[in-house]
Design a protein around this motif. Structure first.
Motif, mmCIF file in Angstrom:
data_model
loop_
_atom_site.group_PDB
_atom_site.id
_atom_site.type_symbol
_atom_site.label_atom_id
_atom_site.label_comp_id
_atom_site.label_asym_id
_atom_site.label_seq_id
_atom_site.Cartn_x
_atom_site.Cartn_y
_atom_site.Cartn_z
ATOM 1 N N ALA A 147 0.937 -1.386 0.385
ATOM 2 C CA ALA A 147 0.375 0.206 0.291
ATOM 3 C C ALA A 147 0.845 0.636 0.208
ATOM 4 O O ALA A 147 1.682 1.754 0.762
ATOM 5 C CB ALA A 147 -0.765 -0.033 1.231
ATOM 6 N N VAL A 161 1.264 5.754 0.446
ATOM 7 C CA VAL A 161 0.079 6.001 0.838
ATOM 8 C C VAL A 161 0.834 8.053 0.705
ATOM 9 O O VAL A 161 2.304 7.673 1.282
ATOM 10 C CB VAL A 161 -0.194 6.264 2.171
ATOM 11 C CG1 VAL A 161 -0.899 7.207 3.459
ATOM 12 C CG2 VAL A 161 -0.826 5.209 2.473
ATOM 13 N N ARG A 163 -3.608 4.596 -1.525
ATOM 14 C CA ARG A 163 -4.472 5.266 -0.532
ATOM 15 C C ARG A 163 -5.118 6.504 -1.071
ATOM 16 O O ARG A 163 -3.929 7.140 -1.233
ATOM 17 C CB ARG A 163 -3.905 5.056 0.956
ATOM 18 C CG ARG A 163 -4.802 5.538 1.564
ATOM 19 C CD ARG A 163 -4.942 5.933 2.532
ATOM 20 N NE ARG A 163 -5.726 6.358 3.962
ATOM 21 C CZ ARG A 163 -6.496 5.724 4.681
ATOM 22 N NH1 ARG A 163 -6.447 4.717 4.816
ATOM 23 N NH2 ARG A 163 -6.914 6.741 5.407
ATOM 24 N N GLN A 188 -7.619 8.478 0.256
ATOM 25 C CA GLN A 188 -8.768 8.602 0.806
ATOM 26 C C GLN A 188 -7.587 9.840 2.004
ATOM 27 O O GLN A 188 -6.866 9.284 1.922
ATOM 28 C CB GLN A 188 -9.343 7.717 1.863
ATOM 29 C CG GLN A 188 -10.319 6.503 1.060
ATOM 30 C CD GLN A 188 -10.141 5.071 1.165
ATOM 31 O OE1 GLN A 188 -8.365 5.015 1.557
ATOM 32 N NE2 GLN A 188 -10.474 4.002 1.649
ATOM 33 N N VAL A 202 -3.981 1.099 6.243
ATOM 34 C CA VAL A 202 -4.037 -0.149 5.329
ATOM 35 C C VAL A 202 -4.593 -1.097 5.453
ATOM 36 O O VAL A 202 -4.632 -1.293 7.112
ATOM 37 C CB VAL A 202 -2.665 -0.122 4.948
ATOM 38 C CG1 VAL A 202 -1.877 1.135 4.412
ATOM 39 C CG2 VAL A 202 -2.030 -0.851 5.942
#
Length: 155
Positions: free
Chosen positions: A84, A86, A119, A121, A141
């Motif tokens: 993930a 970010v 990600r 959001q 995550v």
């Protein structure tokens, strides 16, 4: 197999046995750096079938530049790994997802075999504060994913 059985699966195989087989597979694929790396790891690992000397000999016989070996080691780290990404900025002008940074990181790790998700959001104020303090917020995550993060704070 290596990810699921990093300590081997006695009495069938030990970690060094898996690494040796991975070395053979990489050698068959024509990837001398990958084979060399796995043979080196195998020669230092516990094996049920003692092939440590054979692994050292095979490793020594393979040519690989330092640059190619570094790329191979990164590929071995990321290949098939759920990752993930970010990326977030926080400044006086505002805050939000830092898309360019995430795209740049993704363009590096995806070719190395990482199974990436970005990600998109926004972070909650509590998540941002915990990250800035060096912590890991719950729910950032999915469990089991490697997290790569880039945070920018300031002007």
């Amino acid at each position: 197999m290596l990810a699921k059985h990093s300590n081997g699966l006695p009495p069938l195989f030990a970690p060094g046995d898996i690494l040796f087989k991975l070395g053979e597979a990489e050698e068959a694929r024509g990837n001398s750096c990958g084979a060399k790396s796995y043979y080196q790891q195998s020669s230092d690992s516990r094996q049920l079938s003692d092939r440590q000397a054979q692994a050292r000999k095979r490793s020594d016989a393979l040519a690989c530049s330092a640059e190619d070996m570094e790329r191979t080691l990164w590929r071995q780290h990321f290949e098939g790994r759920p990752t993930a990404i970010v990326c977030y900025y926080h400044s006086n002008a505002g805050e939000g997802v830092w898309h360019k940074a995430c795209d740049d990181v993704n363009s590096i790790v995806r070719p190395l075999g990482a199974d990436t998700t970005i990600r998109t959001q926004n972070l909650s104020p509590a998540q941002l504060k915990e990250l800035q303090g060096g912590g890991m917020p719950d729910g950032l995550v999915e469990k089991g994913k490697l997290l790569l993060g880039i945070l920018r704070r300031g002007k």
